[in-house]
Enzyme design. Structure first.
Site, PDB file in Angstrom:
ATOM      1  N   GLY A 289       0.828  -1.207   0.000  1.00  0.00           N
ATOM      2  CA  GLY A 289       0.000   0.000   0.000  1.00  0.00           C
ATOM      3  C   GLY A 289       0.860   1.255   0.000  1.00  0.00           C
ATOM      4  O   GLY A 289       1.936   1.308  -0.610  1.00  0.00           O
ATOM      5  N   SER A 290       0.408   2.262   0.732  1.00  0.00           N
ATOM      6  CA  SER A 290       1.054   3.578   0.673  1.00  0.00           C
ATOM      7  C   SER A 290       2.451   3.613   1.277  1.00  0.00           C
ATOM      8  O   SER A 290       3.196   4.566   1.041  1.00  0.00           O
ATOM      9  CB  SER A 290       0.175   4.626   1.354  1.00  0.00           C
ATOM     10  OG  SER A 290      -1.000   4.839   0.597  1.00  0.00           O
TER      11      SER A 290
END
Length: 689
Positions: A289-290
């Site tokens: 993810g981020s």
């Protein structure tokens, strides 16, 4: 009379011949025994009067980095049956069955076997030994062996592993360093008389063994304990299948803690499921993810595809191919610099960055940071992660890579990659074992820290760290902030495909005196309403990091709180067409612009943005040669609505687009939908009212 003598004489000759033949046979047999096959018979005779005793070696001790013992060997009794000495095997089997928790028939079969000695149960505890010894059973004796013992129980169990009944490593470092830890058994040979007693002056021979080598880890028992406690807290607070925590010293790759939940006790590992033995921090894959945006940021800055002051626009989504990629903020972040893209964790902004880098460049950085290959941490069952093959990566895949989707990594890969950002650009090999102690008079085996390769420059690493600090200070990672400490980091939340569960994470760079620690928290399969990394992993990171800094006696500094500083002064981009690339670049650098060159030609034939555009200090100007058209660059169309004509015109120019307006007032409509990517210099028609 003559006939009688003749008959007697014949019988004598006959018997003599028989005796002679027997003598020849016996002589040949003696030659066979004493000459031809003498070695075998000597060996059999020696076996009858010589007994060999195995002297077990002691397995090496495993220490943490401060000398605390994490694995030791203790003496333990093994129950041995001598079938020839057992008077009543039925009664003996019956008395032992309950104590040893074995089937009566199984014990009886062993007690009546042809073996001279047979193990009944190995390495029993002291209480059971005393119970059996008190029975004083004829033909039942004990021998002493070494038993592996883990003083701290479940602590660091996934790192240390465990051994089997024969003291061979079966998991963790006990397995991967088994050749160093197990040592070599010795033996003693003694001569016995016919009754089995040792002959005082008989043959004696001792073959010395070698105890196992002691192993010193980089793990700090206290930090490991803190990490495991935070995971326990997470398991109680959130609906998760498990979690991992890694604390790495970025300067040398030392792992100070590596924890997983669920865990197990290696002293009784068979009481736990095999799933509990799994070291998820090195074996399990997850979408970062981020948190992966740290890698995108560092790669783009290093490649020169973007600077912190480049302008981006986010209407809440971006369209790549036929896919609409949304931002977590429904209405988007509007116009923002790249520094703000990082702070806001803006997916459309990162998509633009990934696509600006291009497939070849971005893919090479992903591989350079170590994704898609094992780190070499030297623990069993390390996974390599999954990076799609280069020829299968389209613009859509490239776009999703930029914000950490579409690829799978292990926690150890992620923490190792971010450590390269923390230490100035060097990818280190993770180190769990610092030294192997080989004994007096021998040189110890030192496992030196190892640089795998340099992936980014010190300047890029420093700039990336600054951008990450603003994420914690005022962006999406504020719940990880600790007053008095300049921490940089990034949250991560990745949804499972076709399931309403998430992997949530936070990774942070923590200054600790002369070194920088990287701390990663990963929570797997988070269900329920609270699942964002900022809600789950970030607070855990804060609590763990605060405890670590207190333990390491790193004092807070309230006088130098972090504030992100940017120079957003504007200047006019000069006309560079017709200049050599060298002259054009020199001119731009002197005017404090960043330069991105497309092509290998000598003369600049086009530029983006065009000359006369008012641009921000240190923003990027792209230069093209004759073989590369500026229109091959696709630009995400901003949302011009509610902007004045002059503001819209300037924004379009900075992005590399053109506008034509009709009417007066504010923009109420535009010919190309916001978020769509069009060729550079495309004319967007705006309607004002």
């Amino acid at each position: 009379m003559h006939q009688f003598k003749e008959s007697t004489r014949n019988r004598i000759i006959f018997y003599f011949a028989i005796l002679f033949i027997l003598f020849i046979i016996l002589s040949l047999k003696l030659v066979w025994i004493q000459v031809i096959n003498s070695a075998e018979y000597q060996h059999q005779a020696l076996d009858q009067r010589v007994r060999e005793f195995i002297v077990n070696s002691e397995r090496g001790i495993i220490y943490d980095n401060t000398g605390r013992k994490l694995a030791v060997s203790l003496p333990a009794k093994t129950v041995v049956a001598l079938p020839d000495n057992i008077i009543d095997p039925k009664k003996t089997a019956a008395e032992l069955a309950d104590l040893l928790e074995l089937d009566y028939q199984t014990i009886y079969r062993r007690l009546t076997s042809d073996a001279s000695a047979i193990f009944l149960q190995r390495k029993i505890n002291d209480k059971l030994y005393q119970q059996i010894a008190d029975l004083n059973l004829k033909g039942i004796t004990f021998t002493e062996e070494n038993k592996r013992y883990y003083p701290e129980g479940e602590l660091a169990s996934h790192i240390i592993g465990f051994t089997g009944i024969d003291n061979n490593g079966l998991n963790g470092l006990e397995l991967s360093y088994n050749n160093y830890l197990q040592g070599k058994s010795g033996k003693i040979v003694v001569e016995r008389d016919a009754s089995g007693k040792t002959i005082p002056d008989g043959i004696r021979e001792a073959v010395p063994g070698r105890d196992g080598y002691n192993v010193y880890l980089t793990i700090d028992e206290v930090i490991q304990f803190m990490a495991e406690k935070e995971l326990e807290k997470a398991a109680d607070e959130f609906d998760i299948s498990g979690g991992s925590v890694i604390v790495m010293d970025s300067e040398n790759g030392d792992i100070l803690a590596l924890a997983n939940t669920p865990t197990y006790d290696p002293n009784k590992f068979s009481d736990f499921t095999e799933k509990s033995w799994r070291n998820r921090a090195i074996s399990d894959l997850f979408e970062p993810g981020s948190t992966f945006k740290i890698i995108t940021t560092a790669s783009a800055l290093e490649e020169g595809a973007v600077t912190e002051n480049d302008v981006f626009t986010d209407p809440g989504y971006i369209i790549v191919g036929d896919q609409k990629i949304n931002c977590w903020k429904l209405w988007g972040h509007g116009v923002e610099t790249f520094a703000e893209v990082v702070k806001n964790s803006c997916n459309p902004g990162f998509v633009e960055v990934g696509l600006k880098m291009g497939k070849a460049s971005f893919y090479s950085y992903i591989k350079a940071f170590g994704f898609g290959e094992k780190t070499g941490i030297r623990l069993p069952a390390e996974a390599a992660g999954i990076i799609p093959a280069y020829n299968k990566v389209s613009d859509v895949e490239l776009a999703t890579f930029s914000f950490g989707h579409g690829l799978s990594v292990t926690p150890i890969q992620l923490v190792t990659a971010v450590s390269a950002v923390a230490n100035g650009g060097k990818l280190m090999r993770p180190r769990l074992v610092k030294e192997v102690e080989t004994g007096a008079g021998k040189k110890n085996i030192v496992n030196k820290s190892q640089v795998v390769r340099r992936v980014i420059s010190e300047k890029t690493a420093a700039k990336t760290q600054q951008l990450l600090k603003q994420v914690v200070a005022s962006g999406t990672g504020t719940k990880a902030a600790i007053p008095g400490y300049q921490i940089g980091g990034k949250t991560g939340t990745a949804k499972h495909y076709n399931e309403d569960i998430y992997d949530s994470s936070f990774i942070g760079i923590v200054p600790a005196d002369q070194r920088k620690l990287v701390v990663l928290i990963v929570l797997y399969d988070v269900a329920g309403h609270t699942y964002y990394g900022s809600q789950t992993a970030a607070p855990l990171f804060k609590d763990l990091t605060k405890n670590i800094l207190g333990y390491l006696n790193v004092k807070p500094d309230y006088k130098h709180e972090f504030t992100y500083q940017s120079n957003l002064s504007s200047q006019i981009i000069p006309d560079l067409k017709g200049l050599s690339f060298l002259d054009a670049e020199s001119k731009l650098r002197a005017a404090n612009f960043n330069v991105k060159i497309i092509g290998n030609g000598k003369i600049v034939t086009d530029q983006l943005p065009v000359s006369g555009t008012e641009a921000v200090y240190d923003s990027t100007v792209w230069l093209f040669d004759q073989a590369h058209s500026v229109q091959n660059i696709l630009i995400a169309v901003p949302d011009f609505r509610n902007k004045s004509a002059s503001t819209a015109r300037n924004l379009a120019a900075r992005k590399g687009l053109q506008v034509k307006t009709t009417g007066q007032g504010k923009v109420v409509g535009q010919s190309v939908y916001p978020g769509k990517r069009v060729p550079a210099q495309t004319i967007i028609r705006l309607k004002l009212r």
